[in-house]
Write a protein that holds these residues in place. Structure first.
Motif, PDB file in Angstrom:
ATOM      1  N   HIS A  37      -5.529 -44.107 -45.907  1.00 34.37           N
ATOM      2  CA  HIS A  37      -6.254 -43.550 -44.765  1.00 34.37           C
ATOM      3  C   HIS A  37      -7.651 -44.105 -44.499  1.00 34.37           C
ATOM      4  N   TRP A  38      -8.329 -44.741 -45.497  1.00 37.36           N
ATOM      5  CA  TRP A  38      -9.777 -44.873 -45.414  1.00 37.36           C
ATOM      6  C   TRP A  38     -10.326 -45.594 -44.179  1.00 37.36           C
ATOM      7  N   GLU A  39      -9.951 -46.842 -43.960  1.00 33.09           N
ATOM      8  CA  GLU A  39     -10.658 -47.615 -42.923  1.00 33.09           C
ATOM      9  C   GLU A  39     -10.550 -46.934 -41.562  1.00 33.09           C
ATOM     10  N   ARG A  40      -9.389 -46.377 -41.239  1.00 32.76           N
ATOM     11  CA  ARG A  40      -9.201 -45.799 -39.908  1.00 32.76           C
ATOM     12  C   ARG A  40      -9.732 -44.359 -39.804  1.00 32.76           C
ATOM     13  N   PHE A  41      -9.544 -43.555 -40.858  1.00 28.57           N
ATOM     14  CA  PHE A  41      -9.851 -42.114 -40.718  1.00 28.57           C
ATOM     15  C   PHE A  41     -11.075 -41.674 -41.521  1.00 28.57           C
ATOM     16  N   MET A  42     -11.543 -42.515 -42.411  1.00 23.90           N
ATOM     17  CA  MET A  42     -12.755 -42.319 -43.203  1.00 23.90           C
ATOM     18  C   MET A  42     -12.882 -40.890 -43.749  1.00 23.90           C
ATOM     19  N   CYS A  43     -14.089 -40.284 -43.581  1.00 20.76           N
ATOM     20  CA  CYS A  43     -14.293 -38.952 -44.158  1.00 20.76           C
ATOM     21  C   CYS A  43     -14.378 -37.922 -43.033  1.00 20.76           C
ATOM     22  N   ASN A  44     -13.420 -38.009 -42.122  1.00 19.20           N
ATOM     23  CA  ASN A  44     -13.402 -37.057 -41.005  1.00 19.20           C
ATOM     24  C   ASN A  44     -12.805 -35.730 -41.502  1.00 19.20           C
ATOM     25  N   ILE A  45     -13.688 -34.754 -41.724  1.00 16.78           N
ATOM     26  CA  ILE A  45     -13.192 -33.469 -42.259  1.00 16.78           C
ATOM     27  C   ILE A  45     -13.303 -32.357 -41.211  1.00 16.78           C
ATOM     28  N   CYS A  85     -12.357 -37.659 -49.884  1.00 18.73           N
ATOM     29  CA  CYS A  85     -12.626 -36.479 -49.046  1.00 18.73           C
ATOM     30  C   CYS A  85     -11.478 -35.481 -48.995  1.00 18.73           C
ATOM     31  N   TRP A  86     -10.506 -35.613 -49.885  1.00 17.76           N
ATOM     32  CA  TRP A  86      -9.421 -34.633 -49.908  1.00 17.76           C
ATOM     33  C   TRP A  86      -9.739 -33.374 -50.725  1.00 17.76           C
ATOM     34  N   PRO A  87     -10.617 -33.469 -51.791  1.00 19.33           N
ATOM     35  CA  PRO A  87     -10.710 -32.288 -52.657  1.00 19.33           C
ATOM     36  C   PRO A  87     -11.727 -31.255 -52.163  1.00 19.33           C
ATOM     37  N   SER A  88     -11.632 -30.132 -52.804  1.00 20.18           N
ATOM     38  CA  SER A  88     -12.637 -29.096 -52.669  1.00 20.18           C
ATOM     39  C   SER A  88     -13.865 -29.573 -53.453  1.00 20.18           C
ATOM     40  N   HIS A  89     -15.043 -29.085 -53.103  1.00 16.15           N
ATOM     41  CA  HIS A  89     -16.241 -29.509 -53.834  1.00 16.15           C
ATOM     42  C   HIS A  89     -16.312 -28.922 -55.244  1.00 16.15           C
ATOM     43  N   GLN A  90     -15.510 -27.881 -55.498  1.00 14.17           N
ATOM     44  CA  GLN A  90     -15.488 -27.267 -56.839  1.00 14.17           C
ATOM     45  C   GLN A  90     -14.141 -27.486 -57.520  1.00 14.17           C
ATOM     46  N   LEU A  97      -9.090 -30.495 -60.584  1.00 14.37           N
ATOM     47  CA  LEU A  97      -9.385 -30.788 -59.174  1.00 14.37           C
ATOM     48  C   LEU A  97      -8.444 -29.953 -58.321  1.00 14.37           C
ATOM     49  N   GLN A  98      -8.928 -29.526 -57.154  1.00  8.74           N
ATOM     50  CA  GLN A  98      -8.043 -28.817 -56.229  1.00  8.74           C
ATOM     51  C   GLN A  98      -8.296 -29.356 -54.827  1.00  8.74           C
ATOM     52  N   ALA A  99      -7.252 -29.365 -54.023  1.00 14.85           N
ATOM     53  CA  ALA A  99      -7.405 -29.859 -52.653  1.00 14.85           C
ATOM     54  C   ALA A  99      -8.200 -28.840 -51.838  1.00 14.85           C
ATOM     55  N   ASP A 100      -8.918 -29.315 -50.828  1.00 14.79           N
ATOM     56  CA  ASP A 100      -9.637 -28.409 -49.934  1.00 14.79           C
ATOM     57  C   ASP A 100      -8.627 -27.412 -49.337  1.00 14.79           C
ATOM     58  N   PRO A 101      -8.842 -26.097 -49.567  1.00 14.02           N
ATOM     59  CA  PRO A 101      -7.804 -25.129 -49.187  1.00 14.02           C
ATOM     60  C   PRO A 101      -7.588 -25.016 -47.668  1.00 14.02           C
ATOM     61  N   LYS A 102      -8.636 -25.291 -46.891  1.00 11.10           N
ATOM     62  CA  LYS A 102      -8.474 -25.193 -45.431  1.00 11.10           C
ATOM     63  C   LYS A 102      -7.675 -26.355 -44.876  1.00 11.10           C
ATOM     64  N   ARG A 103      -7.949 -27.546 -45.401  1.00  9.90           N
ATOM     65  CA  ARG A 103      -7.312 -28.752 -44.841  1.00  9.90           C
ATOM     66  C   ARG A 103      -5.965 -29.063 -45.507  1.00  9.90           C
ATOM     67  N   SER A 131     -19.287 -38.615 -59.333  1.00 14.94           N
ATOM     68  CA  SER A 131     -18.721 -38.134 -58.070  1.00 14.94           C
ATOM     69  C   SER A 131     -18.127 -39.307 -57.295  1.00 14.94           C
ATOM     70  N   THR A 132     -17.327 -38.970 -56.286  1.00 20.30           N
ATOM     71  CA  THR A 132     -16.711 -40.025 -55.478  1.00 20.30           C
ATOM     72  C   THR A 132     -17.786 -40.623 -54.562  1.00 20.30           C
ATOM     73  N   CYS A 133     -17.451 -41.710 -53.889  1.00 22.05           N
ATOM     74  CA  CYS A 133     -18.449 -42.372 -53.037  1.00 22.05           C
ATOM     75  C   CYS A 133     -18.923 -41.434 -51.933  1.00 22.05           C
ATOM     76  N   ALA A 134     -18.051 -40.530 -51.478  1.00 21.23           N
ATOM     77  CA  ALA A 134     -18.449 -39.604 -50.416  1.00 21.23           C
ATOM     78  C   ALA A 134     -18.976 -38.286 -50.977  1.00 21.23           C
ATOM     79  N   GLY A 135     -19.169 -38.202 -52.293  1.00 22.02           N
ATOM     80  CA  GLY A 135     -19.835 -37.030 -52.868  1.00 22.02           C
ATOM     81  C   GLY A 135     -18.926 -35.893 -53.315  1.00 22.02           C
TER      82      GLY A 135
END
Ligand code: GLA
Length: 431
Positions: A37-45, A85-90, A97-103, A131-135
């Protein structure tokens, strides 16, 4: 005489096998094919405002659907890969690791099940450092936990980034994650960025990298522009003596994603990226919107003859063999003594320029004769050629002519057979 034989044998063995042992997990015996996904969709959350394009389970499910429906799977593209940018911050209470529950309301395991139900494989992303490059949370201190979590979810590929780490710990980190993945006993393809983060400090140890990873990024992130693609080609050519010998079945140099089908490359430049990525035996990981892609880009990405070059069983990476008159020639040795040749017109002014075919080093295989097939810009049988051939191939500015060259032995039956195979059925019948 005996000595001569030994030397010949050694030369032969070294031609057959790459310099070092590959990571022994049975994966990536040919360059990986898929979508990332990266180049096209980047960190669009922002799924509120942009539900179609945000990083969510929906995006990967839709991509998997299209990959099956629109012939991508059939063409060989197999991995659907999540980037940053897939995980939850916690992490969860158990430190996982857990995926962001909303997305990702269904979670990664369900997503993996869905992707598998389509006969495809799922890739995920994590980072060797804090941390990952996007934090988002990094895996430092959690290699075994994260490897086990990915295995439990049914993940098939891990892209392991190298942000936020002390460079002296890169080797240890990448090696420990490789061991942790192996310990899960699940087949997880391991995509590294180890050399990219080490180059600013010292020359990476490609023997160790090949033993640890299935592919590895060496240079900057690809952008949707010709200048970015050109910079990757130039880096690769200027380091080819170091990196080409380390590629082979099980482990590949990764010049980053294919950006074909996006906004920044002309069609000629898209052909150049496709041709050169095949010559470089690069993973073919597209980063584009397969739900909405122009038919010409789709046809190019699914071109069977180019994919055959990429996936050639000999598994040798090609290299730049000549620079003449603002042309670059790249050659890749193929199985059955064949050669793939890409002629890139680097002159970005004017119109098509003619390249005299015999002007590159690999043409020596045309002694006494060879058969030439043009694959790009369009498929064309160029027929039998000799060392003295005067064939001239026109190449558009920033475009590429991609050819295969098949040697023909002096023996008449060989010539006859090749001729015969190249005649269409109708003509064979008349003959
Ligand atoms: C780095 C990597 C990219 C991408 C981003 C995500 O820049 O090289 O390929 O994964 O991080 O943040």
């Amino acid at each position: 005489m005996k000595m001569f034989r030994v030397v010949c044998l050694l030369a032969f063995v070294s031609v057959l096998s790459p310099a070092a042992e590959a990571l022994d997990n049975g994966l990536a015996l040919k360059p990986t094919m898929g979508w990332l996904h990266w180049e096209r969709f980047m960190c669009n959350i922002d799924c509120q405002r942009d539900p179609e394009n945000c990083i969510s389970e929906r995006l990967y499910m839709q991509m998997a659907d299209v990959m099956v429906k629109e012939g991508w799977k059939k063409a060989g593209y197999q991995y659907v890969c999540i980037d940053d940018c897939w995980p939850s911050h916690q992490r969860d209470a158990q430190g996982r690791l857990q995926a962001d529950p909303k997305r990702f309301p269904s979670g990664i395991k369900k997503l993996a099940d869905y992707v598998h139900s389509k006969g495809l494989k799922l890739g995920i992303y994590a980072d060797v450092g804090k941390s990952t490059c996007a934090g988002y949370p990094g895996s430092l201190g959690y290699y075994e936990t994260d490897a086990q979590t990915f295995a439990d979810w049914g993940v098939d590929l891990l892209k392991f980034d190298g942000c936020y780490t002390d460079w002296t710990l890169l080797g240890e980190g990448y090696t420990n994650m490789s061991k942790a993945l192996n310990k899960t006993r699940r087949s997880i393809l391991y995509s590294c960025e180890w050399p990219l983060y080490e180059w600013p400090f010292r020359k990476p140890n490609y023997t160790a990298i090949r033993e640890t990873c299935n592919h590895w990024r060496n240079f900057n992130d690809v952008y949707d522009s010709w200048s970015s693609v050109k910079s990757i080609l130039e880096w690769t050519a200027s380091h080819q003596d170091i990196i080409v010998p380390s590629a082979g079945p099980g482990g590949w140099n990764d010049p980053d994603m294919l950006v074909i089908g996006n906004f920044g490359l002309s069609h000629d430049q898209q052909e150049s990226q496709m041709a050169l990525w095949a010559i470089m035996a690069a993973p073919l990981l597209m980063s584009n919107d397969l739900r909405n892609i122009c038919p010409r880009s789709k046809e190019l990405l699914q071109n069977r003859r180019i994919i055959d070059i990429s996936q050639d069983p000999l598994g040798k990476q090609g290299y730049r063999s000549a620079k003449v008159d603002s042309f670059e020639v790249w050659e890749r040795p193929l199985s059955k003594n064949r050669l793939a040749v890409a002629v890139l017109n680097m002159q970005e002014i004017g119109g098509p320029r003619g390249f005299v075919i015999r002007a590159f080093p690999g043409w020596k295989i045309c002694d006494p004769k060879c058969n030439v097939t043009q694959i790009l810009p369009q498929y064309k049988e160029m027929g039998v050629q000799t060392q003295q051939s005067t064939l001239v191939i026109p190449v558009n500015p920033s475009g590429t002519a991609l050819l295969t060259v098949t040697p023909i032995s002096g023996d008449f039956t060989g010539i006859h057979k090749l001729h015969w195979e190249n005649v269409s059925f109708k003509h064979k019948y008349i003959l």
